[in-house]
Design a protein around this motif. Structure first.
Motif, PDB file in Angstrom:
ATOM      1  N   SER A  73       0.820  -1.355   0.218  1.00 52.17           N
ATOM      2  CA  SER A  73       0.109  -0.096  -0.066  1.00 52.17           C
ATOM      3  C   SER A  73       1.057   1.252  -0.201  1.00 52.17           C
ATOM      4  O   SER A  73       2.009   1.372   0.631  1.00 52.17           O
ATOM      5  CB  SER A  73      -1.004  -0.043   1.238  1.00 52.17           C
ATOM      6  N   ALA A  74       0.337   2.314  -0.725  1.00 51.22           N
ATOM      7  CA  ALA A  74       1.109   3.479  -0.810  1.00 51.22           C
ATOM      8  C   ALA A  74       0.472   4.454   0.118  1.00 51.22           C
ATOM      9  O   ALA A  74      -0.669   4.172   0.692  1.00 51.22           O
ATOM     10  CB  ALA A  74       1.083   4.179  -2.166  1.00 51.22           C
ATOM     11  N   GLY A  75       1.311   5.549   0.499  1.00 52.91           N
ATOM     12  CA  GLY A  75       0.829   6.619   1.373  1.00 52.91           C
ATOM     13  C   GLY A  75       0.752   6.279   2.765  1.00 52.91           C
ATOM     14  O   GLY A  75       0.226   7.079   3.628  1.00 52.91           O
ATOM     15  N   LEU A  76       1.255   5.447   3.498  1.00 54.77           N
ATOM     16  CA  LEU A  76       1.190   5.080   4.890  1.00 54.77           C
ATOM     17  C   LEU A  76       2.453   5.509   5.778  1.00 54.77           C
ATOM     18  O   LEU A  76       3.572   5.402   4.679  1.00 54.77           O
ATOM     19  CB  LEU A  76       1.069   3.557   5.059  1.00 54.77           C
ATOM     20  N   SER A  77       2.614   5.983   6.686  1.00 55.95           N
ATOM     21  CA  SER A  77       3.694   6.371   7.396  1.00 55.95           C
ATOM     22  C   SER A  77       4.475   5.179   8.107  1.00 55.95           C
ATOM     23  O   SER A  77       3.679   4.286   8.050  1.00 55.95           O
ATOM     24  CB  SER A  77       3.341   7.464   8.427  1.00 55.95           C
ATOM     25  N   GLU A  78       5.534   5.194   8.638  1.00 52.33           N
ATOM     26  CA  GLU A  78       6.236   4.270   9.080  1.00 52.33           C
ATOM     27  C   GLU A  78       5.600   3.608  10.165  1.00 52.33           C
ATOM     28  O   GLU A  78       5.412   2.394  10.535  1.00 52.33           O
ATOM     29  CB  GLU A  78       7.569   4.543   9.522  1.00 52.33           C
ATOM     30  N   ARG A 169      16.066   1.225   7.662  1.00 51.04           N
ATOM     31  CA  ARG A 169      15.812   0.840   6.147  1.00 51.04           C
ATOM     32  C   ARG A 169      15.557   1.978   5.574  1.00 51.04           C
ATOM     33  O   ARG A 169      15.725   2.369   4.227  1.00 51.04           O
ATOM     34  CB  ARG A 169      14.829  -0.218   5.938  1.00 51.04           C
ATOM     35  N   GLY A 170      14.836   3.132   6.237  1.00 51.80           N
ATOM     36  CA  GLY A 170      14.586   4.164   5.748  1.00 51.80           C
ATOM     37  C   GLY A 170      13.147   4.452   4.823  1.00 51.80           C
ATOM     38  O   GLY A 170      12.252   5.169   5.350  1.00 51.80           O
ATOM     39  N   ASP A 171      12.853   3.740   3.815  1.00 48.93           N
ATOM     40  CA  ASP A 171      11.987   3.934   2.952  1.00 48.93           C
ATOM     41  C   ASP A 171      10.918   3.198   3.425  1.00 48.93           C
ATOM     42  O   ASP A 171      10.873   1.963   3.955  1.00 48.93           O
ATOM     43  CB  ASP A 171      12.125   3.544   1.551  1.00 48.93           C
ATOM     44  N   VAL A 172       9.394   3.535   3.453  1.00 54.68           N
ATOM     45  CA  VAL A 172       8.554   2.864   3.951  1.00 54.68           C
ATOM     46  C   VAL A 172       8.164   1.625   3.541  1.00 54.68           C
ATOM     47  O   VAL A 172       7.813   0.641   4.257  1.00 54.68           O
ATOM     48  CB  VAL A 172       7.072   3.752   3.837  1.00 54.68           C
ATOM     49  N   ASP A 173       7.947   1.438   2.121  1.00 50.55           N
ATOM     50  CA  ASP A 173       7.988   0.118   1.404  1.00 50.55           C
ATOM     51  C   ASP A 173       8.830  -1.001   2.024  1.00 50.55           C
ATOM     52  O   ASP A 173       8.409  -1.951   2.092  1.00 50.55           O
ATOM     53  CB  ASP A 173       8.102   0.284   0.095  1.00 50.55           C
ATOM     54  N   SER A 174      10.003  -0.717   2.206  1.00 49.55           N
ATOM     55  CA  SER A 174      10.994  -1.723   2.750  1.00 49.55           C
ATOM     56  C   SER A 174      10.708  -1.862   4.292  1.00 49.55           C
ATOM     57  O   SER A 174      10.832  -3.112   4.877  1.00 49.55           O
ATOM     58  CB  SER A 174      12.468  -1.162   2.683  1.00 49.55           C
ATOM     59  N   VAL A 175      10.264  -0.968   5.041  1.00 49.28           N
ATOM     60  CA  VAL A 175       9.969  -1.134   6.244  1.00 49.28           C
ATOM     61  C   VAL A 175       8.777  -2.057   6.491  1.00 49.28           C
ATOM     62  O   VAL A 175       8.808  -3.017   7.446  1.00 49.28           O
ATOM     63  CB  VAL A 175       9.610   0.231   7.039  1.00 49.28           C
ATOM     64  N   ALA A 176       7.682  -1.886   5.248  1.00 49.09           N
ATOM     65  CA  ALA A 176       6.509  -2.457   5.589  1.00 49.09           C
ATOM     66  C   ALA A 176       6.696  -4.108   5.358  1.00 49.09           C
ATOM     67  O   ALA A 176       6.335  -5.211   5.935  1.00 49.09           O
ATOM     68  CB  ALA A 176       5.587  -1.972   4.577  1.00 49.09           C
ATOM     69  N   GLU A 177       7.587  -4.240   4.269  1.00 45.79           N
ATOM     70  CA  GLU A 177       8.029  -5.449   3.911  1.00 45.79           C
ATOM     71  C   GLU A 177       8.740  -6.372   5.289  1.00 45.79           C
ATOM     72  O   GLU A 177       8.404  -7.561   5.716  1.00 45.79           O
ATOM     73  CB  GLU A 177       8.851  -5.579   2.859  1.00 45.79           C
ATOM     74  N   ALA A 178       9.797  -5.836   5.525  1.00 47.34           N
ATOM     75  CA  ALA A 178      10.368  -6.418   6.795  1.00 47.34           C
ATOM     76  C   ALA A 178       9.406  -6.567   8.011  1.00 47.34           C
ATOM     77  O   ALA A 178       9.603  -7.740   8.736  1.00 47.34           O
ATOM     78  CB  ALA A 178      11.587  -5.337   7.061  1.00 47.34           C
ATOM     79  N   VAL A 179       8.607  -5.595   8.380  1.00 46.49           N
ATOM     80  CA  VAL A 179       7.615  -5.949   9.582  1.00 46.49           C
ATOM     81  C   VAL A 179       6.861  -7.154   9.297  1.00 46.49           C
ATOM     82  O   VAL A 179       6.898  -7.950  10.262  1.00 46.49           O
ATOM     83  CB  VAL A 179       6.909  -4.404   9.827  1.00 46.49           C
ATOM     84  N   VAL A 180       6.203  -7.248   8.103  1.00 48.81           N
ATOM     85  CA  VAL A 180       5.335  -8.399   7.690  1.00 48.81           C
ATOM     86  C   VAL A 180       6.218  -9.483   7.918  1.00 48.81           C
ATOM     87  O   VAL A 180       5.720 -10.490   8.578  1.00 48.81           O
ATOM     88  CB  VAL A 180       4.864  -8.303   6.454  1.00 48.81           C
ATOM     89  N   VAL A 181       7.311  -9.741   7.310  1.00 53.39           N
ATOM     90  CA  VAL A 181       8.298 -10.730   7.101  1.00 53.39           C
ATOM     91  C   VAL A 181       8.742 -11.108   8.460  1.00 53.39           C
ATOM     92  O   VAL A 181       8.723 -12.483   9.016  1.00 53.39           O
ATOM     93  CB  VAL A 181       9.277 -10.744   5.916  1.00 53.39           C
ATOM     94  N   TRP A 182       9.444 -10.252   9.006  1.00 56.20           N
ATOM     95  CA  TRP A 182       9.981 -10.622  10.255  1.00 56.20           C
ATOM     96  C   TRP A 182       9.018 -10.998  11.446  1.00 56.20           C
ATOM     97  O   TRP A 182       9.371 -11.872  12.289  1.00 56.20           O
ATOM     98  CB  TRP A 182      10.716  -9.302  10.957  1.00 56.20           C
ATOM     99  N   THR A 183       7.774 -10.631  11.221  1.00 60.56           N
ATOM    100  CA  THR A 183       6.765 -10.857  12.409  1.00 60.56           C
ATOM    101  C   THR A 183       6.360 -12.229  12.167  1.00 60.56           C
ATOM    102  O   THR A 183       6.447 -12.871  13.210  1.00 60.56           O
ATOM    103  CB  THR A 183       5.665  -9.843  12.346  1.00 60.56           C
ATOM    104  N   ALA A 184       5.833 -12.414  10.936  1.00 57.88           N
ATOM    105  CA  ALA A 184       5.412 -13.874  10.626  1.00 57.88           C
ATOM    106  C   ALA A 184       6.497 -15.045  10.750  1.00 57.88           C
ATOM    107  O   ALA A 184       6.218 -15.988  11.489  1.00 57.88           O
ATOM    108  CB  ALA A 184       4.763 -13.891   9.202  1.00 57.88           C
TER     109      ALA A 184
END
Length: 209
Positions: A73-78, A169-184
């Motif tokens: 998704s686009a437009g979300l903050s970290e 990581r800096g950019d939101v897209d990379s943070v989102a991916e890491a949060v999802v993968v790292w959590t699961a």
């Protein structure tokens, strides 16, 4: 690439790919004929992520679909990304609300307050934790509660390290991916490490170090 090549590149069987396509975990390919489609590198990445969440992380199809939606998704903050991703991976369900449940809910609230955690009332992990604690009460495993503070302290330290690392990581897209993968997937890593450590400690205790 055709679906056979997509399967070869990812190691995911064709029937599983078709299932993920039907369930919306992977977007449809570009149609080139009545029963043919072409797939690109984005499909390779998305398919690998879907498989990791479902097969390694143990997420339901619905939870994985929502987590992937948020990841892209686009437009979300970290902060929004981290919160929404966490909530999406805790499936909603019905709980047995009895005396043990009421006690567990109070214990969860007390634990959160005692540790000063800034957690929203809507966080589904509150109810998941309460359900686990209530189950322990119903099974007369009361001595487990002696370890609750230790669990919380360990979780707090681990969460601090994870969030500090992932936000670098800096950019939101990379943070989102890491949060999802790292959590699961990280839940599986943590559970596996715990079982390995339990075997070591029990062996040392029962057989002598």
């Amino acid at each position: 690439m055709r679906i056979a090549e997509l399967s070869r590149r990812t190691g995911v069987p064709i029937p599983t790919i078709k299932y993920y396509l039907r369930e919306g975990l992977v977007p449809a390919g570009e149609r080139t004929g009545p029963n043919q489609a072409q797939y690109g590198e984005a499909h390779v990445k998305r398919l690998k992520l879907a498989r990791a969440l479902v097969e390694v992380g143990g997420l339901s199809i619905a939870s994985a679909r929502e987590a992937l939606r948020l990841m892209f998704s686009a437009g979300l903050s970290e902060l929004d990304t981290i919160g929404k991703a966490q909530y999406a991976m805790t499936p909603a369900r019905e709980y047995m609300e009895d005396e043990a449940w009421d006690e567990a809910v109070a214990e969860v609230d007390e634990l959160i307050a005692k540790r000063g955690w800034r957690v929203k009332p809507a966080n589904p992990a509150r109810r998941t934790l309460a359900d686990a604690l209530a189950t322990l009460r119903r099974l007369d495993q009361d001595d487990y509660f002696e370890l609750l503070d230790s669990y919380a302290e360990t979780a707090e330290r681990l969460a601090a390290d994870e969030i500090e690392t992932v936000t670098r990581r800096g950019d939101v897209d990379s943070v989102a991916e890491a949060v999802v993968v790292w959590t699961a997937v990280g839940d599986t890593v943590l559970a596996s490490l715990r079982r390995l450590a339990q075997e070591d400690k029990s062996t040392r205790l029962l057989e002598g170090s």
